[in-house]
Design a protein around this motif. Structure first.
Motif, PDB file in Angstrom:
ATOM      1  N   LYS A  92       0.839  -1.203   0.000  1.00  0.00           N
ATOM      2  CA  LYS A  92       0.000   0.000   0.000  1.00  0.00           C
ATOM      3  C   LYS A  92       0.874   1.254   0.000  1.00  0.00           C
ATOM      4  CE  LYS A  92      -3.745   2.358   2.461  1.00  0.00           C
ATOM      5  NZ  LYS A  92      -3.396   3.589   1.833  1.00  0.00           N
ATOM      6  N   GLU A  93       1.925   1.252   0.824  1.00  0.00           N
ATOM      7  CA  GLU A  93       2.836   2.400   0.862  1.00  0.00           C
ATOM      8  C   GLU A  93       3.507   2.612  -0.484  1.00  0.00           C
ATOM      9  OE1 GLU A  93       5.627   2.254   4.104  1.00  0.00           O
ATOM     10  OE2 GLU A  93       4.028   1.929   5.581  1.00  0.00           O
ATOM     11  N   LEU A  94       3.922   1.522  -1.130  1.00  0.00           N
ATOM     12  CA  LEU A  94       4.564   1.619  -2.442  1.00  0.00           C
ATOM     13  C   LEU A  94       3.594   2.192  -3.466  1.00  0.00           C
ATOM     14  CD1 LEU A  94       6.880   1.100  -4.417  1.00  0.00           C
ATOM     15  CD2 LEU A  94       6.038  -1.248  -4.648  1.00  0.00           C
ATOM     16  N   LYS A  95       2.370   1.704  -3.452  1.00  0.00           N
ATOM     17  CA  LYS A  95       1.358   2.186  -4.399  1.00  0.00           C
ATOM     18  C   LYS A  95       1.102   3.682  -4.187  1.00  0.00           C
ATOM     19  CE  LYS A  95      -3.045   0.602  -6.238  1.00  0.00           C
ATOM     20  NZ  LYS A  95      -4.127  -0.364  -6.093  1.00  0.00           N
ATOM     21  N   LEU A 149       1.888   6.725  -6.838  1.00  0.00           N
ATOM     22  CA  LEU A 149       0.850   7.666  -7.235  1.00  0.00           C
ATOM     23  C   LEU A 149       1.331   9.100  -7.012  1.00  0.00           C
ATOM     24  CD1 LEU A 149      -2.070   8.184  -8.161  1.00  0.00           C
ATOM     25  CD2 LEU A 149      -2.759   8.000  -5.779  1.00  0.00           C
ATOM     26  N   GLU A 150       1.950   9.335  -5.865  1.00  0.00           N
ATOM     27  CA  GLU A 150       2.479  10.664  -5.563  1.00  0.00           C
ATOM     28  C   GLU A 150       3.544  11.072  -6.582  1.00  0.00           C
ATOM     29  OE1 GLU A 150       5.020  12.550  -1.922  1.00  0.00           O
ATOM     30  OE2 GLU A 150       3.342  11.238  -1.393  1.00  0.00           O
ATOM     31  N   ARG A 151       4.436  10.141  -6.926  1.00  0.00           N
ATOM     32  CA  ARG A 151       5.483  10.403  -7.914  1.00  0.00           C
ATOM     33  C   ARG A 151       4.872  10.774  -9.259  1.00  0.00           C
ATOM     34  NH1 ARG A 151       7.747   5.271 -10.047  1.00  0.00           N
ATOM     35  NH2 ARG A 151       5.758   5.475 -11.090  1.00  0.00           N
ATOM     36  N   ASP A 152       3.850  10.021  -9.677  1.00  0.00           N
ATOM     37  CA  ASP A 152       3.215  10.288 -10.964  1.00  0.00           C
ATOM     38  C   ASP A 152       2.558  11.668 -10.980  1.00  0.00           C
ATOM     39  OD1 ASP A 152       4.044   7.793 -11.784  1.00  0.00           O
ATOM     40  OD2 ASP A 152       2.079   6.842 -11.514  1.00  0.00           O
ATOM     41  N   LYS A 202       3.615  14.886 -13.440  1.00  0.00           N
ATOM     42  CA  LYS A 202       2.666  15.640 -14.258  1.00  0.00           C
ATOM     43  C   LYS A 202       2.748  17.128 -13.932  1.00  0.00           C
ATOM     44  CE  LYS A 202      -0.622  11.905 -15.018  1.00  0.00           C
ATOM     45  NZ  LYS A 202      -1.966  11.403 -14.773  1.00  0.00           N
ATOM     46  N   ALA A 203       2.873  17.444 -12.650  1.00  0.00           N
ATOM     47  CA  ALA A 203       2.957  18.844 -12.241  1.00  0.00           C
ATOM     48  C   ALA A 203       4.206  19.502 -12.816  1.00  0.00           C
ATOM     49  CB  ALA A 203       2.947  18.958 -10.714  1.00  0.00           C
TER      50      ALA A 203
END
Length: 95
Positions: free
Chosen positions: A71-74, A78-81, A85-86
């Motif tokens: 869950k932490e990896l996922k 998601l945060e990295r992605d 994009k930002a």
């Protein structure tokens, strides 16, 4: 004519337990290459027979750790992605 696939009880039980452990019928179905509705039906039939192993509540400490780390990896991915994009959006605005 397509041949109907037959799954033994051990496979069904493993798929059901995996779906409870992962918390996602769709993810397990994708991994096993079967339709998600099939796993849902298996879960319902086993529940009605009282044969469901409550895998989610009876996880070993190692399994709990693996689930938490997944869950932490996922979340980190998601945060990295989102950050990628930002950066892409902001770098286009400077040009």
């Amino acid at each position: 004519m397509k041949k109907r696939r037959v799954f033994d009880e051990a496979f069904k039980r493993m798929a059901i337990e995996l779906s409870y452990a992962k918390g996602s019928v769709q993810e397990v179905a994708r991994e096993l290459g079967i339709d998600s509705s099939r796993i849902t039906k298996w879960r319902q039939s086993h529940k009605s027979l009282g044969q469901v192993a409550t895998a989610a509540t009876e996880l070993s400490e190692e399994q709990k750790l693996i689930k938490r780390l997944q869950k932490e990896l996922k979340d980190a991915q998601l945060e990295r992605d989102i950050l990628k994009k930002a950066v892409g959006i902001f770098s286009r605005g400077d040009g």
